[in-house]
Design a protein around this motif. Structure first.
Motif, PDB file in Angstrom:
ATOM      1  N   LYS A  54       0.826  -1.212   0.000  1.00 62.07           N
ATOM      2  CA  LYS A  54       0.000   0.000   0.000  1.00 62.07           C
ATOM      3  C   LYS A  54       0.865   1.269   0.000  1.00 62.07           C
ATOM      4  CE  LYS A  54      -4.203  -1.936   0.406  1.00 62.07           C
ATOM      5  NZ  LYS A  54      -4.024  -3.370   0.568  1.00 62.07           N
ATOM      6  N   SER A 149      -8.014   3.094  -2.908  1.00 65.27           N
ATOM      7  CA  SER A 149      -7.461   2.852  -4.246  1.00 65.27           C
ATOM      8  C   SER A 149      -8.367   3.376  -5.353  1.00 65.27           C
ATOM      9  CB  SER A 149      -7.144   1.369  -4.446  1.00 65.27           C
ATOM     10  OG  SER A 149      -8.282   0.577  -4.233  1.00 65.27           O
ATOM     11  N   GLN A 158       1.122   2.370  -7.408  1.00 64.47           N
ATOM     12  CA  GLN A 158       1.241   0.911  -7.333  1.00 64.47           C
ATOM     13  C   GLN A 158       1.756   0.300  -8.642  1.00 64.47           C
ATOM     14  OE1 GLN A 158      -2.284   0.842  -4.049  1.00 64.47           O
ATOM     15  NE2 GLN A 158      -2.377  -0.806  -5.541  1.00 64.47           N
ATOM     16  N   ASN A 185      -4.913  -3.408  -6.982  1.00 64.73           N
ATOM     17  CA  ASN A 185      -3.525  -3.755  -7.270  1.00 64.73           C
ATOM     18  C   ASN A 185      -3.373  -4.505  -8.589  1.00 64.73           C
ATOM     19  OD1 ASN A 185      -0.917  -3.290  -6.289  1.00 64.73           O
ATOM     20  ND2 ASN A 185      -0.738  -5.372  -5.492  1.00 64.73           N
ATOM     21  N   TYR A 189      -0.992  -3.150 -11.605  1.00 63.00           N
ATOM     22  CA  TYR A 189       0.090  -3.911 -12.235  1.00 63.00           C
ATOM     23  C   TYR A 189      -0.119  -4.015 -13.744  1.00 63.00           C
ATOM     24  CZ  TYR A 189       3.067  -5.415  -8.377  1.00 63.00           C
ATOM     25  OH  TYR A 189       3.975  -5.425  -7.358  1.00 63.00           O
ATOM     26  N   THR A 304       2.037  -9.634  -0.825  1.00 64.58           N
ATOM     27  CA  THR A 304       1.624  -8.248  -0.601  1.00 64.58           C
ATOM     28  C   THR A 304       1.943  -7.657   0.767  1.00 64.58           C
ATOM     29  OG1 THR A 304      -0.508  -9.287  -0.177  1.00 64.58           O
ATOM     30  CG2 THR A 304      -0.220  -8.220  -2.325  1.00 64.58           C
TER      31      THR A 304
END
Ligand code: PLP
Length: 347
Positions: A54, A149, A158, A185, A189, A304
């Motif tokens: 995070k 997020s 991220q 996330n 990515y 994570t």
């Protein structure tokens, strides 16, 4: 350590925004195992300043919030967002407000928020209810900036996890495996690999069975799993995550709590201690291996968060020898455990 903003500023479109940083990012990518034609790599995101990935997004979100004159930041959290928001807000000199589902976040994560002096509030309800509440309040007042997020700067930050993997391997892995909760996330990515160049991996998103809306295609009203960081029934970034999986030829997969604990134990036996949500990624890999469906080539898993954030769950499978010992008994124990004296024990 210079932090992800200084390392990757041109990719983040931040121009001259001063960085609020704790030296996040540049986490290890370790070679874990080779099984047949598959090489498994693990990215240890628990080594970030507050113990989870995070921090990559929080450094960017809070740097931008401070530059834009925010008076405070607010978030809903299953724990790690609260810990990270509290630390980075403290670094920036801004007050933080965190809202958590009552009784559903680990003590360690709550403690992190408290030591950094966040105002810690709870709701009678789950994470999804907490997020809906803070979104509403953040829309009503410009005094606070929302740092969940759904804040686009979180996802931009991220993305740096993907950049680092490409920098380490010289190219994108063939497959990327990660746990999915609110689905930010996996989306970050995917965007990150696209933006950085050098290929896009097959995105494999792993959910916990009792909390797997992206596997079933249906929101879950009462999500249940021991993996508290991904106990989320209505993922805010659902659409981005579905697109990432579809476009990359990947898949979503659900694993049981027993598989998660098993994966946690196996990683720890190899020296890597992660929290249950993170073990979920490895449980997904183990499941694919057992079904002979593990993809060829490089498979990278995002671990994570650190195991120290949830010290309670592993007590289900660890055993301490609690009786006190002396030299003779210690030697006897050693000889027994090391196979009847085959190993020489010096006096
Ligand atoms: C937040 C978190 C996740 C889930 O990430 P999403 O972006 O919500 O899908 C997984 N593991 C850990 C340890 C987390 O803190």
């Amino acid at each position: 350590m210079r932090g992800v903003i200084e390392r990757y500023r041109p990719y983040l479109d931040l121009a001259d925004t001063p960085a609020v940083t704790l030296g996040e990012g540049s986490t290890p990518l370790i070679s874990w195992a080779t099984w047949g034609t598959t090489d498994i790599f693990l990215k240890l995101e628990g080594t970030n300043p507050t113990g989870s990935f995070k921090d990559r997004g929080m450094t960017v979100a809070i740097s931008v919030a401070r530059q834009q004159g925010a008076q405070a930041v607010i978030c809903a959290s299953t724990g790690n967002t609260a810990a990270s928001a509290a630390a980075y807000a403290a670094r920036a000199g801004l007050p933080a407000f965190v809202v958590a589902p009552r009784g559903q976040i680990t003590q360690e994560k709550m403690l992190q928020a408290l030591v950094h002096q966040a105002t810690f509030l709870t709701v009678d309800g789950n994470f999804d209810a907490a997020l809906a509440m803070v979104r509403k309040v953040a829309e009503r007042t410009s005094l606070v900036t929302l740092v969940n997020s759904v804040n686009p700067w979180r996802l931009r930050g991220q993305e740096t996890g993907a950049y680092e993997i490409v920098d380490d391997l010289g190219r994108a892995p063939d497959s990327l495996v990660l746990p999915v909760g609110n689905a930010g996330n996996i989306s970050a990515y995917f965007q990150g690999f696209k933006r950085y160049g050098h290929g896009v991996p097959r995105m494999l998103g792993i959910q916990a069975q009792g909390s797997s809306p992206l596997v079933s295609g249906q929101d879950v009203e009462n999500p249940e799993t021991i993996a508290s960081a991904i106990r989320i029934g209505k993922p805010a970034s659902k659409h981005l995550a579905v697109k990432a999986v579809a476009e990359s030829g990947g898949a979503f997969l659900a694993v049981s709590d027993d598989e998660i604990l098993d994966a946690q134990r196996e990683l720890a036996a190899g020296g890597v201690f992660v929290e249950p949500a993170s073990a979920t990624a490895y449980a997904g890999i183990k499941r694919l291996k057992a079904q002979d469906m593990l993809p060829d080539g490089i498979v990278a898993a995002i671990l994570t968060g650190t195991g120290l954030k949830d010290g309670h769950t592993p007590l289900k499978w660890t055993q301490a020898k609690t009786e006190s010992t002396d030299a003779d008994r210690l030697e006897e124990t050693l000889r027994t455990l090391l196979n009847g004296g085959a190993v020489h024990v010096a006096h």
